[in-house]
Write a protein that holds these residues in place. Sequence first.
Motif, PDB file in Angstrom:
ATOM      1  N   UNK A  52      21.844  26.322 -30.528  1.00 32.75           N
ATOM      2  CA  UNK A  52      20.736  26.275 -29.578  1.00 32.75           C
ATOM      3  C   UNK A  52      20.240  24.849 -29.303  1.00 32.75           C
ATOM      4  N   UNK A  53      19.977  24.033 -30.330  1.00 30.29           N
ATOM      5  CA  UNK A  53      19.559  22.648 -30.063  1.00 30.29           C
ATOM      6  C   UNK A  53      20.627  21.823 -29.339  1.00 30.29           C
ATOM      7  N   UNK A  54      21.896  22.062 -29.655  1.00 29.47           N
ATOM      8  CA  UNK A  54      22.965  21.339 -28.972  1.00 29.47           C
ATOM      9  C   UNK A  54      22.990  21.676 -27.484  1.00 29.47           C
ATOM     10  N   UNK A  55      22.764  22.942 -27.151  1.00 30.44           N
ATOM     11  CA  UNK A  55      22.704  23.323 -25.742  1.00 30.44           C
ATOM     12  C   UNK A  55      21.539  22.648 -25.031  1.00 30.44           C
ATOM     13  N   UNK A  56      20.411  22.588 -25.700  1.00 34.97           N
ATOM     14  CA  UNK A  56      19.241  21.911 -25.125  1.00 34.97           C
ATOM     15  C   UNK A  56      19.534  20.441 -24.882  1.00 34.97           C
ATOM     16  N   UNK A  57      20.150  19.801 -25.876  1.00 30.91           N
ATOM     17  CA  UNK A  57      20.494  18.379 -25.750  1.00 30.91           C
ATOM     18  C   UNK A  57      21.525  18.150 -24.646  1.00 30.91           C
ATOM     19  N   UNK A  58      22.459  19.084 -24.520  1.00 36.39           N
ATOM     20  CA  UNK A  58      23.511  18.929 -23.516  1.00 36.39           C
ATOM     21  C   UNK A  58      22.923  18.975 -22.108  1.00 36.39           C
ATOM     22  N   UNK A  59      22.019  19.906 -21.862  1.00 39.52           N
ATOM     23  CA  UNK A  59      21.352  19.976 -20.558  1.00 39.52           C
ATOM     24  C   UNK A  59      20.573  18.687 -20.306  1.00 39.52           C
ATOM     25  N   UNK A  60      19.876  18.227 -21.322  1.00 39.75           N
ATOM     26  CA  UNK A  60      19.081  16.993 -21.188  1.00 39.75           C
ATOM     27  C   UNK A  60      19.970  15.801 -20.845  1.00 39.75           C
ATOM     28  N   UNK A  61      21.086  15.663 -21.536  1.00 35.79           N
ATOM     29  CA  UNK A  61      21.953  14.497 -21.323  1.00 35.79           C
ATOM     30  C   UNK A  61      22.679  14.556 -19.981  1.00 35.79           C
ATOM     31  N   UNK A  62      23.078  15.753 -19.554  1.00 37.61           N
ATOM     32  CA  UNK A  62      23.737  15.843 -18.243  1.00 37.61           C
ATOM     33  C   UNK A  62      22.744  15.577 -17.110  1.00 37.61           C
ATOM     34  N   UNK A  63      21.511  15.997 -17.301  1.00 37.30           N
ATOM     35  CA  UNK A  63      20.466  15.718 -16.306  1.00 37.30           C
ATOM     36  C   UNK A  63      20.226  14.211 -16.204  1.00 37.30           C
ATOM     37  N   UNK A  64      20.210  13.563 -17.364  1.00 33.35           N
ATOM     38  CA  UNK A  64      20.031  12.108 -17.379  1.00 33.35           C
ATOM     39  C   UNK A  64      21.204  11.401 -16.713  1.00 33.35           C
ATOM     40  N   UNK A  65      22.415  11.945 -16.895  1.00 31.88           N
ATOM     41  CA  UNK A  65      23.588  11.352 -16.253  1.00 31.88           C
ATOM     42  C   UNK A  65      23.452  11.391 -14.729  1.00 31.88           C
ATOM     43  N   UNK A  66      23.012  12.516 -14.192  1.00 29.25           N
ATOM     44  CA  UNK A  66      22.820  12.627 -12.743  1.00 29.25           C
ATOM     45  C   UNK A  66      21.830  11.565 -12.266  1.00 29.25           C
ATOM     46  N   UNK A  67      20.732  11.425 -12.977  1.00 31.33           N
ATOM     47  CA  UNK A  67      19.722  10.431 -12.597  1.00 31.33           C
ATOM     48  C   UNK A  67      20.291   9.017 -12.670  1.00 31.33           C
ATOM     49  N   UNK A 195      23.682  24.002 -17.739  1.00 31.51           N
ATOM     50  CA  UNK A 195      22.606  25.001 -17.637  1.00 31.51           C
ATOM     51  C   UNK A 195      23.185  26.407 -17.755  1.00 31.51           C
ATOM     52  N   UNK A 196      24.336  26.629 -17.134  1.00 29.14           N
ATOM     53  CA  UNK A 196      24.991  27.937 -17.201  1.00 29.14           C
ATOM     54  C   UNK A 196      25.439  28.248 -18.630  1.00 29.14           C
ATOM     55  N   UNK A 197      25.936  27.248 -19.340  1.00 22.82           N
ATOM     56  CA  UNK A 197      26.358  27.454 -20.729  1.00 22.82           C
ATOM     57  C   UNK A 197      25.163  27.814 -21.595  1.00 22.82           C
ATOM     58  N   UNK A 198      24.068  27.117 -21.409  1.00 24.78           N
ATOM     59  CA  UNK A 198      22.861  27.423 -22.177  1.00 24.78           C
ATOM     60  C   UNK A 198      22.405  28.861 -21.900  1.00 24.78           C
ATOM     61  N   UNK A 199      22.462  29.275 -20.646  1.00 31.81           N
ATOM     62  CA  UNK A 199      22.063  30.643 -20.284  1.00 31.81           C
ATOM     63  C   UNK A 199      22.983  31.677 -20.938  1.00 31.81           C
ATOM     64  N   UNK A 200      24.271  31.371 -20.992  1.00 34.55           N
ATOM     65  CA  UNK A 200      25.217  32.281 -21.648  1.00 34.55           C
ATOM     66  C   UNK A 200      24.870  32.463 -23.123  1.00 34.55           C
ATOM     67  N   UNK A 201      24.580  31.362 -23.789  1.00 37.70           N
ATOM     68  CA  UNK A 201      24.239  31.455 -25.206  1.00 37.70           C
ATOM     69  C   UNK A 201      22.914  32.185 -25.419  1.00 37.70           C
TER      70      UNK A 201
END
Length: 371
Positions: A52-67, A195-201
């Motif tokens: 769960x924390x890894x999924x949260x971090x992954x969404x955060x880091x990919x969002x930062x990459x877009x920015x 985001x989709x991966x986090x939702x799946x989990x």
Amino acid sequence: MNFSIKKIIVITLVVISIIAALLGCDSDSGSEPDMEFHKKNQLTTIYKYGISPLNTDFVKETTTLVETIKRFQNDATLVNLQAAQKQWKAIQKVWKQLELYDLGNIASSFISFEINRWPSDIQRIDTNIKGTQVLSTAFITSLGSSSKGISGIEYLLFSNIENTSVLDMYTTDTYASRRMEYLLALSEDLQTKSIALQALWQTHGDGFTTALENGISGSQNLVVNAMVALIEEVILTKLGKPLGDSNGGTVDTQLLEAYYSEFSKEILQQHLIALQMCYTGNFGQNTEQEGFDDILELIGSKDVADKLIEQFSVCQSAIDAIQGSLQEEIISKPAAVVALKNSFRDLLVLIKIDMANRLGTTITFNDNDGD
């Protein structure tokens, strides 16, 4: 012998039997209900403090990459390029731990292929950039997994050893504008997939922690097989192929994962961290540390538990012995890379044979079998 004596003997035997049965229940710490309790704790630990924390971090880091890439698009400077490269590495550090948990319903969704299919089809990526298709979300979605994802973004950010040359491809090259559009589109697609991966989990998390049955459908069995598959991939593909194990001994650094970014060693480090935390249940931020080592001790296999702890240290020492990048070491000091591969091979034996046998795990076939 009169009736009274017989009656006393019978009563005595019954009492002894009852006491023995009670003592047996108390001492049988590996009984089925007890094992289910510990297995539930272990799986909850993995999901709550690992997945769960890894999924949260992954969404955060990919969002930062877009920015970060949007800033690079608005101001194509060397500093902003380097910021995007740094953020890509931050994503890899999270993903290469989360990648271990591509199992069960998550694996069946094939979302991991969309997130990171390696190696990338760089010819197809270049063709897409030089084409005339509008680089829309729909177009990116339609692409094969080898033309996008983390690996595809790596190629676009690190395609030349000289950053000044990479920057030129986004500023003065004929296709500079489309290259930038493609880079941004891939980063946005990656964010969507995270985001989709986090939702799946979130959907399947409860099912993961309650699948306590033995056999291939049980979550503990799935996790052991995922550990085995990852270690086999490290041995055969991520180290074996570059070392020339499958082509007559010819070393080829281009077969290393993350060859363009020279981030191969760091990827192996994150794999090892994920494997060890999964094994011990020690994810750093929790006190409910129920891991495979505890389960092994519970069933009287402390010897195997201790050997695995020791072997994780051996693997870490082998990584630490790689002084420069894996690309440099595989050319100048291949023996150190072979030692690293062998350390993972010894870890594989302990997990795939010793631990799996003690736990009653069913090892299933995977694409990396053949070691």
